[in-house]
Write a protein that holds these residues in place. Structure first.
Motif, mmCIF file in Angstrom:
data_model
loop_
_atom_site.group_PDB
_atom_site.id
_atom_site.type_symbol
_atom_site.label_atom_id
_atom_site.label_comp_id
_atom_site.label_asym_id
_atom_site.label_seq_id
_atom_site.Cartn_x
_atom_site.Cartn_y
_atom_site.Cartn_z
ATOM 1 N N VAL A 38 -4.730 6.776 -1.508
ATOM 2 C CA VAL A 38 -4.227 5.480 -1.063
ATOM 3 C C VAL A 38 -4.361 4.493 -2.211
ATOM 4 O O VAL A 38 -5.445 4.353 -2.793
ATOM 5 N N ARG A 39 -3.257 3.821 -2.535
ATOM 6 C CA ARG A 39 -3.250 2.828 -3.618
ATOM 7 C C ARG A 39 -2.767 1.499 -3.076
ATOM 8 O O ARG A 39 -1.793 1.451 -2.311
ATOM 9 N N GLU A 40 -3.442 0.417 -3.491
ATOM 10 C CA GLU A 40 -3.010 -0.923 -3.095
ATOM 11 C C GLU A 40 -2.677 -1.728 -4.344
ATOM 12 O O GLU A 40 -3.355 -1.622 -5.369
ATOM 13 N N PHE A 41 -1.619 -2.538 -4.225
ATOM 14 C CA PHE A 41 -1.094 -3.310 -5.345
ATOM 15 C C PHE A 41 -0.825 -4.752 -4.911
ATOM 16 O O PHE A 41 -0.641 -5.028 -3.721
ATOM 17 N N ALA B 260 -11.582 -0.045 -7.888
ATOM 18 C CA ALA B 260 -10.912 -1.298 -7.554
ATOM 19 C C ALA B 260 -10.903 -2.181 -8.796
ATOM 20 O O ALA B 260 -11.786 -2.070 -9.662
ATOM 21 N N TRP B 261 -9.883 -3.053 -8.882
ATOM 22 C CA TRP B 261 -9.705 -3.895 -10.053
ATOM 23 C C TRP B 261 -9.579 -5.363 -9.648
ATOM 24 O O TRP B 261 -9.053 -5.690 -8.576
ATOM 25 N N TRP B 262 -10.056 -6.238 -10.516
ATOM 26 C CA TRP B 262 -9.838 -7.667 -10.362
ATOM 27 C C TRP B 262 -8.361 -7.976 -10.646
ATOM 28 O O TRP B 262 -7.679 -7.191 -11.313
ATOM 29 N N ARG C 184 0.849 -1.195 0.000
ATOM 30 C CA ARG C 184 0.000 0.000 0.000
ATOM 31 C C ARG C 184 0.882 1.241 0.000
ATOM 32 O O ARG C 184 1.851 1.327 0.763
ATOM 33 N N ASP C 185 0.543 2.186 -0.869
ATOM 34 C CA ASP C 185 1.219 3.482 -0.905
ATOM 35 C C ASP C 185 0.230 4.557 -0.470
ATOM 36 O O ASP C 185 -0.876 4.646 -1.029
ATOM 37 N N GLN D 162 0.493 -5.085 -9.752
ATOM 38 C CA GLN D 162 -0.842 -4.908 -10.315
ATOM 39 C C GLN D 162 -1.693 -4.040 -9.378
ATOM 40 O O GLN D 162 -1.844 -4.356 -8.197
ATOM 41 N N MET D 163 -2.233 -2.938 -9.903
ATOM 42 C CA MET D 163 -3.086 -2.058 -9.102
ATOM 43 C C MET D 163 -4.373 -2.788 -8.727
ATOM 44 O O MET D 163 -5.036 -3.382 -9.568
ATOM 45 N N LEU D 164 -4.731 -2.739 -7.431
ATOM 46 C CA LEU D 164 -5.955 -3.367 -6.951
ATOM 47 C C LEU D 164 -7.006 -2.352 -6.523
ATOM 48 O O LEU D 164 -8.196 -2.606 -6.650
ATOM 49 N N ARG D 165 -6.552 -1.207 -6.008
ATOM 50 C CA ARG D 165 -7.514 -0.232 -5.488
ATOM 51 C C ARG D 165 -6.857 1.135 -5.406
ATOM 52 O O ARG D 165 -5.669 1.254 -5.094
ATOM 53 N N GLN D 166 -7.662 2.156 -5.661
ATOM 54 C CA GLN D 166 -7.205 3.537 -5.511
ATOM 55 C C GLN D 166 -8.343 4.362 -4.932
ATOM 56 O O GLN D 166 -9.448 4.376 -5.484
ATOM 57 N N SER D 167 -8.079 5.055 -3.818
ATOM 58 C CA SER D 167 -9.103 5.836 -3.136
ATOM 59 C C SER D 167 -8.571 7.213 -2.792
ATOM 60 O O SER D 167 -7.414 7.350 -2.353
ATOM 61 N N HIS D 168 -9.413 8.233 -2.959
ATOM 62 C CA HIS D 168 -9.062 9.609 -2.609
ATOM 63 C C HIS D 168 -9.723 9.963 -1.277
ATOM 64 O O HIS D 168 -10.910 9.688 -1.070
ATOM 65 N N TYR D 169 -8.939 10.591 -0.403
ATOM 66 C CA TYR D 169 -9.415 10.910 0.936
ATOM 67 C C TYR D 169 -9.364 12.404 1.193
ATOM 68 O O TYR D 169 -8.383 13.075 0.872
ATOM 69 N N GLU D 170 -10.414 12.898 1.810
ATOM 70 C CA GLU D 170 -10.448 14.273 2.285
ATOM 71 C C GLU D 170 -9.651 14.401 3.574
ATOM 72 O O GLU D 170 -9.058 15.445 3.863
ATOM 73 N N ASN D 171 -9.631 13.305 4.356
ATOM 74 C CA ASN D 171 -8.883 13.269 5.608
ATOM 75 C C ASN D 171 -8.366 11.847 5.796
ATOM 76 O O ASN D 171 -9.135 10.925 6.052
#
Length: 252
Positions: A62-65, A91-93, A50-51, A70-79
């Motif tokens: 936040v990105r998870e690989f 999110a990706w399969w 996770r980065d 292989q990218m699995l998830r990317q989320s933008h956070y306000e906090n």
């Protein structure tokens, strides 16, 4: 099946974050995760990484690989500290096909949600408004229209109306004010975090914000005494859901 991360909002931020301009931007943080997506200290047993990249002292992505990249998830956070989403989450399969696409505004799902089967076939399309309710369609693997059901359903407590206030009331009923705290006239609001598991059990109980040692322990014990829940659901499957509850101790 791809693991989904529950994003059900339970309690607002405990405190207002300081202005971003007054704080330094933290460096990107890199974490290793095990098969349950829990953070681990060493590469032994790691399945994912996770980065956490900061836009300022509060906001970020936040990105998870997979370990292969292989990218699995990317989320933008306000906090990032309070995990309040804002913007696009995807999110990706493992085969690279898009699995999930949803939109958030200030921690609330608002706008379109799309869910896909691993072969790319649309599984669910829903639209969320200010009230939080959704409208949309559900589809089978071959594209056939299915009866629509809510994407996320909160756990229900086994007493009262089952809602959040029923949980707070049950905890309040379980609280025993420690004698030493009464003698010291110690009081305040304790925040306790816990998880309702896929089986409806209460687990992972911990203090988020404490007041006084014996009061904190009394709050933990009050949560331990909660009865079972009907588990929460995400896309028709039971999921673990985190709660954070305030418990007020006040000397009368």
């Amino acid at each position: 099946m791809t693991k989904f991360w529950s994003t059900l909002p339970i309690l607002a931020s405990l405190a207002t974050a300081p202005a971003a301009a007054q704080q330094p931007v933290p460096p990107t943080r890199h974490e290793l995760l095990d098969s349950t997506h829990a953070v681990i200290a060493t590469a032994t047993g790691a399945r994912y990484r996770r980065d956490i990249e900061y836009a300022d002292s509060v906001r970020g992505v936040v990105r998870e690989f997979t370990l292969a990249g292989q990218m699995l998830r990317q989320s933008h956070y306000e906090n990032l500290r309070t995990q309040r989403l804002d913007g696009l989450t995807e999110a990706w399969w493992p085969n690279g096909q898009l699995c999930l696409r949803e939109e958030y505004t200030h921690g609330k799902r608002l706008g379109e949600l799309r869910l896909y089967y691993e072969n790319g076939q649309l599984k669910r399309r829903a639209q969320y408004g200010e009230s939080g309710t959704s409208t949309g369609e559900c589809y089978g693997p071959e594209g056939q229209l299915l009866p629509f059901f809510e994407y996320e359903v909160m756990p229900r407590y086994s007493r009262g109306d089952g809602g959040f206030m029923a949980i707070v009331q049950a905890i309040s009923n379980n609280v025993k004010y420690p004698r030493d705290a009464l003698k010291a006239k110690a009081e305040g609001r304790v925040f306790v975090k816990f998880v309702v598991t896929k089986r409806g059990e209460v687990a992972e109980i911990k203090i988020v914000k404490g007041v006084y040692p014996s009061i904190d322990q009394a709050a933990l014990q009050a949560v331990r005494e909660l009865r079972s829940f009907t588990p929460g659901q995400q896309d028709g499957q039971a999921v673990a859901v985190s709660f954070t509850v305030p418990i007020t101790f006040r000397v009368q």
